[in-house]
Design a protein around this motif. Structure first.
Motif, PDB file in Angstrom:
ATOM      1  N   LEU A  33       0.829  -1.203   0.000  1.00  6.87           N
ATOM      2  CA  LEU A  33       0.000   0.000   0.000  1.00  6.87           C
ATOM      3  C   LEU A  33       0.867   1.259   0.000  1.00  6.87           C
ATOM      4  O   LEU A  33       0.604   2.216  -0.742  1.00  6.87           O
ATOM      5  N   TYR A  34       1.931   1.248   0.812  1.00 10.19           N
ATOM      6  CA  TYR A  34       2.821   2.409   0.870  1.00 10.19           C
ATOM      7  C   TYR A  34       3.461   2.654  -0.499  1.00 10.19           C
ATOM      8  O   TYR A  34       3.515   3.796  -0.986  1.00 10.19           O
ATOM      9  N   THR A  35       3.958   1.597  -1.129  1.00 10.56           N
ATOM     10  CA  THR A  35       4.619   1.744  -2.428  1.00 10.56           C
ATOM     11  C   THR A  35       3.644   2.249  -3.482  1.00 10.56           C
ATOM     12  O   THR A  35       3.994   3.102  -4.318  1.00 10.56           O
ATOM     13  N   ALA A  36       2.425   1.745  -3.458  1.00  9.02           N
ATOM     14  CA  ALA A  36       1.413   2.181  -4.422  1.00  9.02           C
ATOM     15  C   ALA A  36       1.090   3.660  -4.246  1.00  9.02           C
ATOM     16  O   ALA A  36       1.063   4.429  -5.226  1.00  9.02           O
ATOM     17  N   VAL A  37       0.863   4.082  -3.007  1.00  8.51           N
ATOM     18  CA  VAL A  37       0.525   5.487  -2.739  1.00  8.51           C
ATOM     19  C   VAL A  37       1.692   6.390  -3.089  1.00  8.51           C
ATOM     20  O   VAL A  37       1.535   7.442  -3.722  1.00  8.51           O
ATOM     21  N   MET A  38       2.904   6.006  -2.682  1.00 10.52           N
ATOM     22  CA  MET A  38       4.079   6.814  -2.970  1.00 10.52           C
ATOM     23  C   MET A  38       4.340   6.907  -4.478  1.00 10.52           C
ATOM     24  O   MET A  38       4.707   7.947  -5.013  1.00 10.52           O
ATOM     25  N   GLY A  39       4.113   5.798  -5.186  1.00 11.33           N
ATOM     26  CA  GLY A  39       4.284   5.811  -6.637  1.00 11.33           C
ATOM     27  C   GLY A  39       3.324   6.774  -7.309  1.00 11.33           C
ATOM     28  O   GLY A  39       3.702   7.499  -8.236  1.00 11.33           O
ATOM     29  N   MET A  40       2.085   6.817  -6.817  1.00 16.15           N
ATOM     30  CA  MET A  40       1.097   7.722  -7.423  1.00 16.15           C
ATOM     31  C   MET A  40       1.352   9.181  -7.053  1.00 16.15           C
ATOM     32  O   MET A  40       1.195  10.079  -7.885  1.00 16.15           O
ATOM     33  N   LEU A  41       1.778   9.433  -5.827  1.00 14.75           N
ATOM     34  CA  LEU A  41       1.969  10.816  -5.384  1.00 14.75           C
ATOM     35  C   LEU A  41       3.291  11.405  -5.851  1.00 14.75           C
ATOM     36  O   LEU A  41       3.335  12.533  -6.365  1.00 14.75           O
ATOM     37  N   ALA A  42       4.397  10.676  -5.662  1.00 18.98           N
ATOM     38  CA  ALA A  42       5.718  11.211  -5.984  1.00 18.98           C
ATOM     39  C   ALA A  42       6.099  10.975  -7.445  1.00 18.98           C
ATOM     40  O   ALA A  42       6.627  11.868  -8.108  1.00 18.98           O
ATOM     41  N   TRP A  43       5.856   9.774  -7.954  1.00 13.09           N
ATOM     42  CA  TRP A  43       6.212   9.467  -9.350  1.00 13.09           C
ATOM     43  C   TRP A  43       5.058   9.734 -10.309  1.00 13.09           C
ATOM     44  O   TRP A  43       5.225   9.634 -11.513  1.00 13.09           O
ATOM     45  N   LYS A  44       3.906  10.083  -9.754  1.00  8.65           N
ATOM     46  CA  LYS A  44       2.704  10.373 -10.533  1.00  8.65           C
ATOM     47  C   LYS A  44       2.345   9.212 -11.478  1.00  8.65           C
ATOM     48  O   LYS A  44       2.003   9.396 -12.644  1.00  8.65           O
ATOM     49  N   MET A  45       2.442   8.009 -10.927  1.00  6.72           N
ATOM     50  CA  MET A  45       2.001   6.838 -11.682  1.00  6.72           C
ATOM     51  C   MET A  45       0.483   6.833 -11.781  1.00  6.72           C
ATOM     52  O   MET A  45      -0.204   7.220 -10.837  1.00  6.72           O
ATOM     53  N   ASP A  46      -0.009   6.382 -12.903  1.00  7.77           N
ATOM     54  CA  ASP A  46      -1.446   6.297 -13.099  1.00  7.77           C
ATOM     55  C   ASP A  46      -2.015   5.167 -12.241  1.00  7.77           C
ATOM     56  O   ASP A  46      -1.389   4.116 -12.082  1.00  7.77           O
ATOM     57  N   LEU A  47      -3.201   5.394 -11.700  1.00  4.92           N
ATOM     58  CA  LEU A  47      -3.841   4.374 -10.859  1.00  4.92           C
ATOM     59  C   LEU A  47      -4.009   3.053 -11.614  1.00  4.92           C
ATOM     60  O   LEU A  47      -3.828   1.970 -11.055  1.00  4.92           O
ATOM     61  N   THR A  48      -4.327   3.153 -12.906  1.00  2.00           N
ATOM     62  CA  THR A  48      -4.503   1.943 -13.713  1.00  2.00           C
ATOM     63  C   THR A  48      -3.201   1.157 -13.798  1.00  2.00           C
ATOM     64  O   THR A  48      -3.194  -0.079 -13.725  1.00  2.00           O
TER      65      THR A  48
END
Length: 559
Positions: A33-48
């Motif tokens: 969960l932490y990696t997913a959230v950090m990826g979306m917030l900091a790396w701006k990875m798409d949720l999909t």
């Protein structure tokens, strides 16, 4: 800042598993969960993309669980058939000393299985076998993890070099330098073989002390006296056994290439070392054993027990018949990896389950179930049923017990591998950043500067810790290592070799290796403790690699 942020998922895993001692089934969902959230917030990875990476990870986890199930089922089958009694008696005839047994079963037999299969298969074979011999489950897993180092770079018939490094270096800058067009050109392959030769020599030197490390870890953490000295008593035999392996290992790696060092060298070493042990050559006079089981700590024991289930009806199995399942596994692993026609049949698209464009992304995954070691274990089980004349009721009990044991690992693996895939797939992002692994490596390289060869293996180990694979670590970081070497004026063939050596060492502590190995003996909740213990030999490995690499570069040695 971004390099530190890329490091935080690893830090979260370490804190939860090692410092807070959470079981992996609790820690890994939080880390995912932490990696997913950090990826979306900091790396701006798409949720999909995050969701697709997680699905990809679950699919990979299923293939790992399939291997684990096959390994557990084979051991339980041998237990209910009574064959384990014969196997145990056979090893006792070689030597009752647990240090000697660990060297033969974990290091030498485990190296052969690694050379044939990879996939973490040595732990799936060696750990349960050691439990059958009377090792505490946690000690058995630790032994199996530590040996996933020296043979790993040439595991699965050289895959970490021939696929990992080869794919990682398939880039315009390399082809321009070599004057090649594609990675199958002779000049490219010759360059790859030079890297492999450096890997073989480094592993050969460092790995000579791994059997001694097995003895030291056994006596210090699982002996009645908690003594390093009792491990050192076995030093002459341990180093002799290691040299029987590492000398042919280096010769094969330098002369024949990356395909066979981990396959041929244990086949040379095993008969020599077993004969020496039987004759008492360099074997300590004092026989070392674990304290009585009544004195074992609760977390030493898993669901798998050394119970032989032996009755008069079942104790008739001779030594050869008892070992036939392992011989079948070894033979099929070698054939399926080295016979081109068979390999092509087992990996053809017709029998490969493929999932492309997951959730509409470019991500894909596939499962070659006929080629996985899990299928080979199941074939061996089928032969065992008839060869050892088992009853259907006993076979049913073995299947049920194996399924129950495997379930304990499913949650941890089901979140650990998806976390890894998010981490690796972060190269596709809206922040225009490199992937998290490359961002982390770049940050370390900027700090290290000209002293980089001393730290290059650490990046390889981190890659394996993250990805759970020396091959994937080499794919991610080989080109990066080449670029740093070129920038500081160091020999790229040596620096990339350090990457491969470190990637092998990182297998000792990678989370999904630890979880999968624990599952084969029914251990739950001690993953952090095992990582903490395995960090000791892993630290030795990367420090020695750094020293050897720095000396080789400064003295202009290497291939």
């Amino acid at each position: 800042m971004y390099a530190f942020m890329a490091f935080t998922p690893i830090l979260v895993v370490f804190v939860l598993l090692v410092l807070m001692r959470w079981p992996a089934k609790r820690a890994m969902p939080v880390a995912w969960l932490y990696t997913a959230v950090m990826g979306m917030l900091a790396w701006k990875m798409d949720l999909t993309l995050v969701a697709a990476s997680s699905i990809q990870g679950v699919c990979i986890a299923i293939t790992i669980l399939y291997i684990v199930f096959g390994a557990i089922l084979m051991l339980n089958t041998l237990t209910f058939s009574g064959a384990v009694t014969t196997i145990r008696r056979g090893f006792m005839d070689i030597s009752p000393d647990r240090r000697i047994q660990a060297i033969i079963v974990a290091f030498l037999f485990g190296a052969f299985i690694e050379g044939a299969a990879g996939f973490g298969t040595p732990a799936a074979v060696a750990a349960p076998l050691l439990v059958v011999l009377g090792f505490p489950a946690i000690a058995a897993v630790l032994m199996a993890l530590i040996i996933q180092s020296t043979p790993v770079s040439f595991g699965a018939v050289g895959t970490p070099i021939l696929l990992g490094v080869r794919t990682g270096l398939d880039a315009p800058i390399i082809h321009t330098m070599l004057g090649t067009a594609k990675f199958s050109d002779p000049a490219f392959m010759e360059y790859l073989y030079r890297i492999g030769a450096n890997v073989a020599v480094m592993h050969g030197i460092i790995g000579t002390f791994i059997p001694l490390a097995l003895c030291l870890m056994l006596t210090r953490f699982f002996g009645k006296s908690k003594s390093w000295k009792e491990g050192l008593e076995c030093a002459p035999f341990a180093i002799f056994a290691a040299l029987c392996f590492t000398i042919p290992y280096m010769i094969v790696g330098v002369t024949l290439g990356p395909d066979f060092p981990s396959l041929i060298s244990p086949l040379i070493a095993l008969p020599i070392v077993i004969t020496a042990a039987k004759k008492g050559f360099l074997v300590p006079k004092h026989v070392w054993d674990f304290p009585p089981e009544s004195q074992w700590a609760p977390d030493w024991m898993g669901a798998l027990k050394a119970d032989t289930h032996c009755t008069e009806e079942k104790c008739h199995i001779n030594l050869f018949s008892a070992w036939v399942p392992y011989l079948i596994v070894a033979g099929l692993l070698v054939l399926s990896r080295t016979w081109p026609a068979l390999k092509s049949m087992l990996t053809s698209p017709a029998v490969t389950i493929t999932y492309t464009q997951i959730l509409g992304t470019k991500l894909s995954t596939n499962a070659q179930f006929l080629y996985l070691p899990g299928t080979i274990f199941l074939v061996a089980v089928a032969f065992t049923f008839f060869i050892q004349k088992m009853k259907v009721a006993d076979m049913t009990k073995a299947i049920g017990l194996s399924a129950k044991t495997m379930v304990g690992a499913s949650v941890a693996l089901g979140f650990a591998v998806p976390m890894v895939r998010i981490f690796i797939n972060s190269a596709t992002n809206g922040a225009e950043l490199a992937s998290m692994p490359l961002t982390l490596a770049s940050g370390v390289a900027d700090i290290a500067g000209s002293t980089w060869p001393a730290f290059a293996s650490v990046i390889g180990a981190l890659g394996a810790f993250i990805a759970g694979s020396n091959t994937v670590s080499n794919m991610m970081f080989s080109l990066f290592q080449y670029g740093v070497a070129d920038k500081i004026g160091a020999a790229p063939t040596l620096v990339v070799a350090l990457q491969a050596v470190g990637g092998a060492a990182g297998n000792m502590i990678c989370v999904h290796n630890v979880v999968a190995a624990c599952a084969t003996v029914g251990l739950v909740g001690v993953e952090g403790k095992l990582i903490k213990l395995a960090l000791i030999p892993m630290t030795y490995y990367v420090i020695m690699a750094g020293i050897l690499g720095t000396l080789a570069i400064s003295m202009n040695l290497g291939f």
